[in-house]
Design a protein around this motif. Structure first.
Motif, PDB file in Angstrom:
ATOM      1  N   LEU A 124       0.834  -1.208   0.000  1.00 26.88           N
ATOM      2  CA  LEU A 124       0.000   0.000   0.000  1.00 26.88           C
ATOM      3  C   LEU A 124       0.868   1.256   0.000  1.00 26.88           C
ATOM      4  N   LEU A 125       1.869   1.300   0.853  1.00 32.05           N
ATOM      5  CA  LEU A 125       2.755   2.470   0.915  1.00 32.05           C
ATOM      6  C   LEU A 125       3.450   2.709  -0.421  1.00 32.05           C
ATOM      7  N   GLN A 126       3.913   1.637  -1.055  1.00 36.20           N
ATOM      8  CA  GLN A 126       4.585   1.787  -2.355  1.00 36.20           C
ATOM      9  C   GLN A 126       3.619   2.334  -3.401  1.00 36.20           C
ATOM     10  N   GLU A 127       2.394   1.806  -3.426  1.00 36.88           N
ATOM     11  CA  GLU A 127       1.393   2.295  -4.383  1.00 36.88           C
ATOM     12  C   GLU A 127       1.061   3.765  -4.131  1.00 36.88           C
ATOM     13  N   LEU A 128       0.969   4.145  -2.863  1.00 36.45           N
ATOM     14  CA  LEU A 128       0.706   5.556  -2.547  1.00 36.45           C
ATOM     15  C   LEU A 128       1.836   6.434  -3.068  1.00 36.45           C
ATOM     16  N   MET A 129       3.082   6.046  -2.779  1.00 34.51           N
ATOM     17  CA  MET A 129       4.219   6.842  -3.248  1.00 34.51           C
ATOM     18  C   MET A 129       4.284   6.869  -4.771  1.00 34.51           C
ATOM     19  N   ASP A 130       3.987   5.745  -5.419  1.00 35.00           N
ATOM     20  CA  ASP A 130       3.988   5.694  -6.885  1.00 35.00           C
ATOM     21  C   ASP A 130       2.964   6.651  -7.481  1.00 35.00           C
ATOM     22  N   ASN A 131       1.963   7.034  -6.699  1.00 41.62           N
ATOM     23  CA  ASN A 131       0.922   7.951  -7.154  1.00 41.62           C
ATOM     24  C   ASN A 131       1.040   9.331  -6.521  1.00 41.62           C
ATOM     25  N   GLY A 132       2.245   9.666  -6.069  1.00 38.90           N
ATOM     26  CA  GLY A 132       2.541  11.028  -5.643  1.00 38.90           C
ATOM     27  C   GLY A 132       2.320  11.363  -4.188  1.00 38.90           C
ATOM     28  N   VAL A 133       1.921  10.411  -3.365  1.00 35.11           N
ATOM     29  CA  VAL A 133       1.716  10.682  -1.949  1.00 35.11           C
ATOM     30  C   VAL A 133       3.076  10.692  -1.243  1.00 35.11           C
ATOM     31  N   GLU A 134       3.353  11.771  -0.526  1.00 35.56           N
ATOM     32  CA  GLU A 134       4.586  11.856   0.254  1.00 35.56           C
ATOM     33  C   GLU A 134       4.375  11.155   1.592  1.00 35.56           C
ATOM     34  N   ILE A 135       5.281  10.254   1.939  1.00 35.46           N
ATOM     35  CA  ILE A 135       5.242   9.571   3.231  1.00 35.46           C
ATOM     36  C   ILE A 135       6.404  10.139   4.039  1.00 35.46           C
ATOM     37  N   ILE A 136       6.069  10.812   5.134  1.00 30.59           N
ATOM     38  CA  ILE A 136       7.069  11.534   5.921  1.00 30.59           C
ATOM     39  C   ILE A 136       7.032  11.041   7.364  1.00 30.59           C
ATOM     40  N   LEU A 137       8.171  10.551   7.828  1.00 29.31           N
ATOM     41  CA  LEU A 137       8.294  10.052   9.194  1.00 29.31           C
ATOM     42  C   LEU A 137       8.838  11.144  10.099  1.00 29.31           C
ATOM     43  N   CYS A 138       8.238  11.277  11.251  1.00 31.56           N
ATOM     44  CA  CYS A 138       8.733  12.184  12.289  1.00 31.56           C
ATOM     45  C   CYS A 138      10.128  11.738  12.711  1.00 31.56           C
ATOM     46  N   GLY A 139      11.098  12.635  12.645  1.00 32.46           N
ATOM     47  CA  GLY A 139      12.463  12.299  13.047  1.00 32.46           C
ATOM     48  C   GLY A 139      12.572  11.948  14.514  1.00 32.46           C
ATOM     49  N   GLN A 140      11.737  12.563  15.330  1.00 35.49           N
ATOM     50  CA  GLN A 140      11.752  12.269  16.763  1.00 35.49           C
ATOM     51  C   GLN A 140      11.234  10.852  17.015  1.00 35.49           C
ATOM     52  N   SER A 141      10.187  10.458  16.312  1.00 37.76           N
ATOM     53  CA  SER A 141       9.666   9.091  16.440  1.00 37.76           C
ATOM     54  C   SER A 141      10.652   8.082  15.864  1.00 37.76           C
ATOM     55  N   SER A 142      11.323   8.456  14.795  1.00 40.25           N
ATOM     56  CA  SER A 142      12.345   7.588  14.207  1.00 40.25           C
ATOM     57  C   SER A 142      13.394   7.230  15.248  1.00 40.25           C
ATOM     58  N   LYS A 143      13.842   8.224  15.983  1.00 42.60           N
ATOM     59  CA  LYS A 143      14.871   8.001  17.012  1.00 42.60           C
ATOM     60  C   LYS A 143      14.299   7.270  18.226  1.00 42.60           C
ATOM     61  N   SER A 144      13.148   7.728  18.732  1.00 40.68           N
ATOM     62  CA  SER A 144      12.617   7.144  19.969  1.00 40.68           C
ATOM     63  C   SER A 144      12.136   5.707  19.781  1.00 40.68           C
ATOM     64  N   ARG A 145      11.757   5.339  18.557  1.00 41.22           N
ATOM     65  CA  ARG A 145      11.253   3.987  18.290  1.00 41.22           C
ATOM     66  C   ARG A 145      12.268   3.139  17.523  1.00 41.22           C
ATOM     67  N   ASN A 146      13.478   3.659  17.388  1.00 42.76           N
ATOM     68  CA  ASN A 146      14.576   2.945  16.734  1.00 42.76           C
ATOM     69  C   ASN A 146      14.200   2.459  15.331  1.00 42.76           C
ATOM     70  N   VAL A 147      13.750   3.406  14.505  1.00 40.76           N
ATOM     71  CA  VAL A 147      13.436   3.125  13.110  1.00 40.76           C
ATOM     72  C   VAL A 147      14.281   4.080  12.259  1.00 40.76           C
ATOM     73  N   PRO A 148      15.540   3.673  11.973  1.00 39.79           N
ATOM     74  CA  PRO A 148      16.421   4.533  11.192  1.00 39.79           C
ATOM     75  C   PRO A 148      16.028   4.570   9.711  1.00 39.79           C
ATOM     76  N   LYS A 149      16.580   5.522   8.990  1.00 38.24           N
ATOM     77  CA  LYS A 149      16.305   5.705   7.559  1.00 38.24           C
ATOM     78  C   LYS A 149      16.477   4.391   6.786  1.00 38.24           C
ATOM     79  N   GLU A 150      17.488   3.598   7.136  1.00 38.38           N
ATOM     80  CA  GLU A 150      17.747   2.330   6.437  1.00 38.38           C
ATOM     81  C   GLU A 150      16.597   1.339   6.590  1.00 38.38           C
TER      82      GLU A 150
END
Length: 179
Positions: A124-150
């Motif tokens: 679903l996320l890939q299809e959304l991005m393929d159709n122009g939807v920007e998926i943006i992760l909160c940098g603070q949540s990325s760090k606090s939940r250990n979900v790095p860019k990779e």
């Protein structure tokens, strides 16, 4: 005998009504975002307008095996408007992900490593991005939940914070939909 036919007639009527109210996905996101048709609404949709929306997604499902229906809302937004004559070029959508929804946007490899199952939201996320939807992760949540860019699906972005991204997009004319 009269009484036996009456319930059958009622059942047939309700069955026909149910069929006429069936949800339908597509034409933009084919496997997600099913919506009900609404025939002749009193409040008419201006199909000449540009629709710019930012979805604030802070809540994920209880299980890592479940689709996040809040993410599916973006597919419903695209499909619903396309089914009613608004071209994709007039639909602008972004999705800010934070809180317990953070792990819902991980790539399959990272999701499987952490939870033992592929990410049910990945297609679903890939299809959304393929159709122009920007998926943006909160940098603070990325760090606090250990979900790095990779750990993200290629194309997803990280912002300084959800607050920052929400303000910037609203300053650019996007309307907030808090889910």
């Amino acid at each position: 005998m009269k009484y036996n036919r009456f319930p059958i007639w009622i059942c047939a009527l309700f069955s026909l009504l149910a069929l006429s109210q069936e949800k339908k996905a597509g034409p933009i996101i084919e496997n997600y975002g099913a919506v009900f048709p609404v025939k002749n609404p009193d409040f008419k949709t201006n199909i000449n307008e540009e629709f710019k929306v930012v979805f604030d997604v802070a809540i994920g499902p209880d299980s890592p095996e479940e689709l996040n229906l809040r993410i599916d809302t973006a597919a419903r937004f695209l499909n619903m408007h396309a089914q009613n004559g608004i071209p994709l070029s007039q639909l602008k959508a972004a999705m800010i992900i934070h809180g317990s929804a953070t792990t819902n946007i991980m790539n399959n490899e990272a999701h499987e490593k952490r939870f033992g199952v592929p990410n049910p939201n990945a297609e679903l996320l890939q299809e959304l991005m393929d159709n122009g939807v920007e998926i943006i992760l909160c940098g603070q949540s990325s760090k606090s939940r250990n979900v790095p860019k990779e750990s993200l699906i290629p194309g997803e972005k990280i912002a300084l914070s959800a607050m920052t991204a929400l303000i910037q997009l609203q300053n650019d004319g996007y309307r907030l939909m808090k889910l």
